[in-house]
Design a protein around this motif. Sequence first.
Motif, PDB file in Angstrom:
ATOM      1  N   PHE A 175       0.814  -1.214   0.000  1.00  0.00           N
ATOM      2  CA  PHE A 175       0.000   0.000   0.000  1.00  0.00           C
ATOM      3  C   PHE A 175       0.850   1.267   0.000  1.00  0.00           C
ATOM      4  O   PHE A 175       0.616   2.190  -0.785  1.00  0.00           O
ATOM      5  N   TYR A 176       1.869   1.331   0.863  1.00  0.00           N
ATOM      6  CA  TYR A 176       2.653   2.568   0.983  1.00  0.00           C
ATOM      7  C   TYR A 176       3.521   2.801  -0.246  1.00  0.00           C
ATOM      8  O   TYR A 176       3.847   3.934  -0.578  1.00  0.00           O
ATOM      9  N   LYS A 177       3.901   1.735  -0.933  1.00  0.00           N
ATOM     10  CA  LYS A 177       4.631   1.899  -2.188  1.00  0.00           C
ATOM     11  C   LYS A 177       3.703   2.415  -3.288  1.00  0.00           C
ATOM     12  O   LYS A 177       4.137   3.169  -4.171  1.00  0.00           O
ATOM     13  N   ILE A 178       2.439   2.004  -3.227  1.00  0.00           N
ATOM     14  CA  ILE A 178       1.457   2.549  -4.178  1.00  0.00           C
ATOM     15  C   ILE A 178       1.279   4.042  -3.940  1.00  0.00           C
ATOM     16  O   ILE A 178       1.172   4.832  -4.889  1.00  0.00           O
ATOM     17  N   LEU A 179       1.261   4.449  -2.672  1.00  0.00           N
ATOM     18  CA  LEU A 179       1.171   5.882  -2.365  1.00  0.00           C
ATOM     19  C   LEU A 179       2.378   6.633  -2.917  1.00  0.00           C
ATOM     20  O   LEU A 179       2.249   7.755  -3.433  1.00  0.00           O
ATOM     21  N   LEU A 180       3.547   6.019  -2.820  1.00  0.00           N
ATOM     22  CA  LEU A 180       4.754   6.651  -3.355  1.00  0.00           C
ATOM     23  C   LEU A 180       4.656   6.800  -4.877  1.00  0.00           C
ATOM     24  O   LEU A 180       5.008   7.847  -5.435  1.00  0.00           O
ATOM     25  N   ILE A 181       4.172   5.761  -5.549  1.00  0.00           N
ATOM     26  CA  ILE A 181       3.997   5.815  -7.008  1.00  0.00           C
ATOM     27  C   ILE A 181       2.989   6.897  -7.371  1.00  0.00           C
ATOM     28  O   ILE A 181       3.189   7.670  -8.319  1.00  0.00           O
ATOM     29  N   ALA A 182       1.880   6.950  -6.610  1.00  0.00           N
ATOM     30  CA  ALA A 182       0.848   7.958  -6.886  1.00  0.00           C
ATOM     31  C   ALA A 182       1.400   9.366  -6.725  1.00  0.00           C
ATOM     32  O   ALA A 182       1.137  10.252  -7.551  1.00  0.00           O
ATOM     33  N   ALA A 183       2.179   9.573  -5.664  1.00  0.00           N
ATOM     34  CA  ALA A 183       2.765  10.900  -5.437  1.00  0.00           C
ATOM     35  C   ALA A 183       3.763  11.251  -6.538  1.00  0.00           C
ATOM     36  O   ALA A 183       3.818  12.395  -7.012  1.00  0.00           O
ATOM     37  N   SER A 184       4.569  10.277  -6.966  1.00  0.00           N
ATOM     38  CA  SER A 184       5.561  10.522  -8.014  1.00  0.00           C
ATOM     39  C   SER A 184       4.886  10.817  -9.353  1.00  0.00           C
ATOM     40  O   SER A 184       5.323  11.694 -10.107  1.00  0.00           O
ATOM     41  N   LEU A 185       3.818  10.079  -9.667  1.00  0.00           N
ATOM     42  CA  LEU A 185       3.103  10.296 -10.929  1.00  0.00           C
ATOM     43  C   LEU A 185       2.368  11.634 -10.945  1.00  0.00           C
ATOM     44  O   LEU A 185       2.139  12.205 -12.018  1.00  0.00           O
ATOM     45  N   SER A 186       1.985  12.110  -9.763  1.00  0.00           N
ATOM     46  CA  SER A 186       1.218  13.353  -9.711  1.00  0.00           C
ATOM     47  C   SER A 186       2.022  14.544 -10.236  1.00  0.00           C
ATOM     48  O   SER A 186       1.441  15.513 -10.742  1.00  0.00           O
ATOM     49  N   LEU A 187       3.347  14.461 -10.130  1.00  0.00           N
ATOM     50  CA  LEU A 187       4.186  15.576 -10.581  1.00  0.00           C
ATOM     51  C   LEU A 187       4.129  15.754 -12.106  1.00  0.00           C
ATOM     52  O   LEU A 187       3.803  16.848 -12.581  1.00  0.00           O
ATOM     53  N   PRO A 188       4.433  14.717 -12.904  1.00  0.00           N
ATOM     54  CA  PRO A 188       4.279  14.899 -14.363  1.00  0.00           C
ATOM     55  C   PRO A 188       2.836  15.140 -14.776  1.00  0.00           C
ATOM     56  O   PRO A 188       2.584  15.846 -15.773  1.00  0.00           O
ATOM     57  N   MET A 189       1.878  14.597 -14.024  1.00  0.00           N
ATOM     58  CA  MET A 189       0.469  14.825 -14.348  1.00  0.00           C
ATOM     59  C   MET A 189       0.122  16.306 -14.195  1.00  0.00           C
ATOM     60  O   MET A 189      -0.564  16.898 -15.038  1.00  0.00           O
ATOM     61  N   GLU A 190       0.608  16.895 -13.105  1.00  0.00           N
ATOM     62  CA  GLU A 190       0.348  18.321 -12.893  1.00  0.00           C
ATOM     63  C   GLU A 190       1.050  19.163 -13.950  1.00  0.00           C
ATOM     64  O   GLU A 190       0.505  20.166 -14.431  1.00  0.00           O
ATOM     65  N   TYR A 191       2.262  18.741 -14.337  1.00  0.00           N
ATOM     66  CA  TYR A 191       3.010  19.467 -15.359  1.00  0.00           C
ATOM     67  C   TYR A 191       2.250  19.442 -16.693  1.00  0.00           C
ATOM     68  O   TYR A 191       2.103  20.469 -17.363  1.00  0.00           O
ATOM     69  N   LEU A 192       1.737  18.261 -17.085  1.00  0.00           N
ATOM     70  CA  LEU A 192       0.969  18.146 -18.326  1.00  0.00           C
ATOM     71  C   LEU A 192      -0.327  18.950 -18.244  1.00  0.00           C
ATOM     72  O   LEU A 192      -0.759  19.552 -19.230  1.00  0.00           O
ATOM     73  N   THR A 193      -0.930  18.957 -17.064  1.00  0.00           N
ATOM     74  CA  THR A 193      -2.162  19.734 -16.880  1.00  0.00           C
ATOM     75  C   THR A 193      -1.910  21.216 -17.105  1.00  0.00           C
ATOM     76  O   THR A 193      -2.700  21.903 -17.763  1.00  0.00           O
ATOM     77  N   ARG A 194      -0.801  21.708 -16.573  1.00  0.00           N
ATOM     78  CA  ARG A 194      -0.472  23.125 -16.749  1.00  0.00           C
ATOM     79  C   ARG A 194      -0.165  23.446 -18.214  1.00  0.00           C
ATOM     80  O   ARG A 194      -0.462  24.540 -18.689  1.00  0.00           O
ATOM     81  N   ILE A 195       0.443  22.500 -18.914  1.00  0.00           N
ATOM     82  CA  ILE A 195       0.707  22.711 -20.342  1.00  0.00           C
ATOM     83  C   ILE A 195      -0.606  22.818 -21.112  1.00  0.00           C
ATOM     84  O   ILE A 195      -0.795  23.707 -21.951  1.00  0.00           O
ATOM     85  N   ILE A 196      -1.517  21.897 -20.828  1.00  0.00           N
ATOM     86  CA  ILE A 196      -2.813  21.911 -21.512  1.00  0.00           C
ATOM     87  C   ILE A 196      -3.578  23.187 -21.178  1.00  0.00           C
ATOM     88  O   ILE A 196      -4.238  23.784 -22.034  1.00  0.00           O
ATOM     89  N   TRP A 197      -3.472  23.619 -19.919  1.00  0.00           N
ATOM     90  CA  TRP A 197      -4.210  24.791 -19.450  1.00  0.00           C
ATOM     91  C   TRP A 197      -3.480  26.095 -19.788  1.00  0.00           C
ATOM     92  O   TRP A 197      -3.971  27.172 -19.476  1.00  0.00           O
ATOM     93  N   HIS A 198      -2.294  25.963 -20.378  1.00  0.00           N
ATOM     94  CA  HIS A 198      -1.464  27.129 -20.725  1.00  0.00           C
ATOM     95  C   HIS A 198      -1.108  27.946 -19.480  1.00  0.00           C
ATOM     96  O   HIS A 198      -1.172  29.180 -19.476  1.00  0.00           O
ATOM     97  N   SER A 199      -0.724  27.215 -18.444  1.00  0.00           N
ATOM     98  CA  SER A 199      -0.374  27.852 -17.175  1.00  0.00           C
ATOM     99  C   SER A 199       1.112  27.645 -16.899  1.00  0.00           C
ATOM    100  O   SER A 199       1.698  26.626 -17.276  1.00  0.00           O
ATOM    101  N   ASP A 200       1.720  28.595 -16.219  1.00  0.00           N
ATOM    102  CA  ASP A 200       3.154  28.515 -15.919  1.00  0.00           C
ATOM    103  C   ASP A 200       3.421  27.524 -14.792  1.00  0.00           C
ATOM    104  O   ASP A 200       2.600  27.333 -13.885  1.00  0.00           O
ATOM    105  N   PHE A 201       4.579  26.893 -14.851  1.00  0.00           N
ATOM    106  CA  PHE A 201       5.015  25.955 -13.809  1.00  0.00           C
ATOM    107  C   PHE A 201       6.371  26.439 -13.316  1.00  0.00           C
ATOM    108  O   PHE A 201       7.385  26.268 -13.986  1.00  0.00           O
TER     109      PHE A 201
END
Length: 248
Positions: A175-201
């Motif tokens: 379970f805790y390794k899944i949380l680590l994967i989720a947290a790590s994936l959230s970073l590129p996900m947020e980066y792609l979201t900002r690109i789509i939204w045309h927002s600065d990172f």
Amino acid sequence: MTQKDLSSLIHVSRQTISNWEVERSYPDLESIVLLSNVFDCSLDSLLKDEPDIIRNINRNKIKNTLIKIVGILLSLGTSVSILVNFASEQTINWSLVPLSGSIFFMTFLVSVLKIPKFPLFSATLLSYVPLICIFLSIKYNSENMDIQILTKIVSLWFLYYVIIIYLVEMTKIEFYKILLIAASLSLPMEYLTRIIWHSDFSTMDLIIKVILIMVFGILCLIKPQGNAINKWLTKYRLYAYNQCVGLK
């Protein structure tokens, strides 16, 4: 009588009969009635020494009752919102939001409770279209919303959610390794979201989040084994696997 003979009489697969014999899965009420007819015995005598089957039947009754109650409540609430919307504006616009929301919730609920094969993963996939309908109904009531951008972002994070559910339900990762994967994936996900939204990172945001994920990763990796959450997750995965095997 062989397993093949019995399976043909009650219209299930031979593997299903085998799973019943080793208590990997249990027959439903309809199959129990057919079994009582085949062996010419009463339901009482058939279920007398099988408390697990009785619990399974009761569990299915509770699930069906819950679906009916939630379905009735959502139907009443949605109907009222549509009537009020039409009576006040002579059209149906904002009431489409609770309508699509009710469809989404019922789709997810029924899928989780009724689909035996990996219920969370199946419910997640089946809920995608109702989820898009929610945002389409919101777009219908908002002229300032870019539906194409919103659909891309929703689809992106929906894929993220599907990956996490897959890791939870179909792998042996702790379970805790899944949380680590989720947290790590959230970073590129947020980066792609900002690109789509045309927002600065900003670079500072990136550095802070990387540091936080590293700290979180260390805490996850040193978490002692055999904790309650991992035990519960193991039991759930075993249940999901047995349900799948029972369908073969």
